[in-house]
Enzyme design. Structure first.
Site, PDB file in Angstrom:
ATOM      1  N   GLN A 133       0.729  -0.942  -0.261  1.00  0.00           N
ATOM      2  CA  GLN A 133      -0.021  -0.315   0.141  1.00  0.00           C
ATOM      3  C   GLN A 133       0.704   1.706   0.154  1.00  0.00           C
ATOM      4  OE1 GLN A 133      -3.855  -1.624   0.313  1.00  0.00           O
ATOM      5  NE2 GLN A 133      -2.983  -0.421  -0.447  1.00  0.00           N
ATOM      6  N   ASP A 134       2.350   1.368  -0.498  1.00  0.00           N
ATOM      7  CA  ASP A 134       3.270   2.219   0.088  1.00  0.00           C
ATOM      8  C   ASP A 134       4.355   2.112  -0.916  1.00  0.00           C
ATOM      9  OD1 ASP A 134       3.641   4.844   0.533  1.00  0.00           O
ATOM     10  OD2 ASP A 134       4.498   4.987   2.295  1.00  0.00           O
ATOM     11  N   LEU A 135       4.414   1.429  -2.757  1.00  0.00           N
ATOM     12  CA  LEU A 135       5.318   1.374  -2.496  1.00  0.00           C
ATOM     13  C   LEU A 135       6.122   2.501  -3.471  1.00  0.00           C
ATOM     14  CD1 LEU A 135       4.369  -2.425  -4.135  1.00  0.00           C
ATOM     15  CD2 LEU A 135       5.808  -2.046  -2.275  1.00  0.00           C
ATOM     16  N   ASN A 139      11.274   3.667  -0.024  1.00  0.00           N
ATOM     17  CA  ASN A 139      10.288   2.508   0.215  1.00  0.00           C
ATOM     18  C   ASN A 139      11.267   1.798   0.139  1.00  0.00           C
ATOM     19  OD1 ASN A 139       9.200   3.448   2.236  1.00  0.00           O
ATOM     20  ND2 ASN A 139       7.386   3.200   1.678  1.00  0.00           N
ATOM     21  N   THR A 177       1.343   7.367  -0.462  1.00  0.00           N
ATOM     22  CA  THR A 177       1.911   9.167  -0.640  1.00  0.00           C
ATOM     23  C   THR A 177       0.602   9.226  -2.150  1.00  0.00           C
ATOM     24  OG1 THR A 177       3.553   7.926  -0.092  1.00  0.00           O
ATOM     25  CG2 THR A 177       3.447   9.704  -1.651  1.00  0.00           C
TER      26      THR A 177
END
Length: 286
Positions: A133-135, A139, A177
């Site tokens: 959910q936040d690639l 990260n 993001t």
């Protein structure tokens, strides 16, 4: 796609014993969590420590630890140990993909190797019922600074969803993001693996172009702006990028392995070596 039901027997790896950290150096502190480089049990580590022990902060902190500890894979940075207030991760010398891209865009060979490494990690996560959910480039660590498949390390599970945990503390929230968030995430949808595939498509676009595809991210996410930057890189990658970046989830690749196969086929069409056999990069669910 493999489906999971919520369970309550996921191992609780926390312990009240404080970690014996030495040679620590503060890296950052935000959101009630302090991040440090240190030594623990004779090895260099990265430590995240809960500073403000409020119920909501602790819930998020423990959720991150449990999700990150539920998958073991060579390209995923999982905790070595989860203490009551501290998560101990192996320290990975290198740079983030964002730091690498700040020096310039990648060529098609390096960009697709990095995307392939991220997809291998994502396939392992999805097989264990986890969506990241936040690639985004921040990260992804490149071990040793190399933009290669085997150098990829996926980090940070603070926004992740696990189908194997009985409660998702982020349910219904717009977590992510904006420039890398799938449109459905903006609407509060969580746990759909195709959202991660959208993010991988944005990441590949960013690697090739040096910037993400939608300058007005909120306009795109809300449906007010359809303006996308021209597709970067060789034409062989354009179909992959287009299908990843579609607003309609049903039109995206069906799974991480399917997208991995598409990227590998595009590499071969460009005269590059195929990506490694994905079956040799399987992970373990805990």
């Amino acid at each position: 796609m493999k489906h999971f039901t919520a369970v309550t027997d996921v191992p609780d790896l926390t312990t009240s014993t404080p970690p014996d950290l030495t040679d620590w150096q503060l890296l950052s502190e935000r959101g009630g969590v302090r991040c440090e480089s240190a030594r623990w049990a004779g090895r260099p580590v990265f430590a995240k420590t809960l500073v403000f022990d409020r119920p909501d902060s602790r819930a998020r902190f423990e959720h991150e630890g449990r999700v990150a500890a539920s998958v073991r894979h060579r390209l995923v940075v999982s905790p070595l140990r989860c203490f009551h207030d501290t998560l101990i991760y192996p320290f990975v010398p290198g740079v983030t993909l964002r730091e690498r891209l700040d020096t310039g865009a990648l060529g098609a060979d390096e960009a697709t190797e990095v995307a392939g490494g991220v997809l291998a990690a994502v396939a392992a996560l999805h097989a264990c019922g986890v969506t990241h959910q936040d690639l985004k480039p921040e990260n992804v660590i490149l071990a040793g600074g190399d933009a290669t498949f085997a150098a990829v390390r996926v980090i940070d599970f603070g926004m992740s969803h696990s189908a194997r945990l009985p409660l998702d503390i982020h349910q219904g929230t717009r977590m992510g993001t904006p420039h890398f968030m799938a449109p459905e995430q903006f609407l509060g949808v969580r746990g759909d693996p195709r959202s991660d595939l959208y993010s991988v498509g944005v990441l590949l676009f960013d690697c090739l172009a040096g910037a993400p595809p939608f300058e007005d991210a909120f306009g795109w996410l809300s449906g007010l702006n359809e303006c996308r930057a021209p597709l970067p890189g060789p034409a062989e990658l354009h179909d992959v990028l287009t299908r990843c970046l579609t607003r309609d989830r049903a039109q995206r690749p069906a799974s991480a392995p399917a997208l991995y196969a598409d990227v590998s086929a595009a590499r071969e069409a460009m005269g590059l070596e195929a990506l490694p056999d994905l079956t040799a990069w399987a992970g373990e669910c805990r």
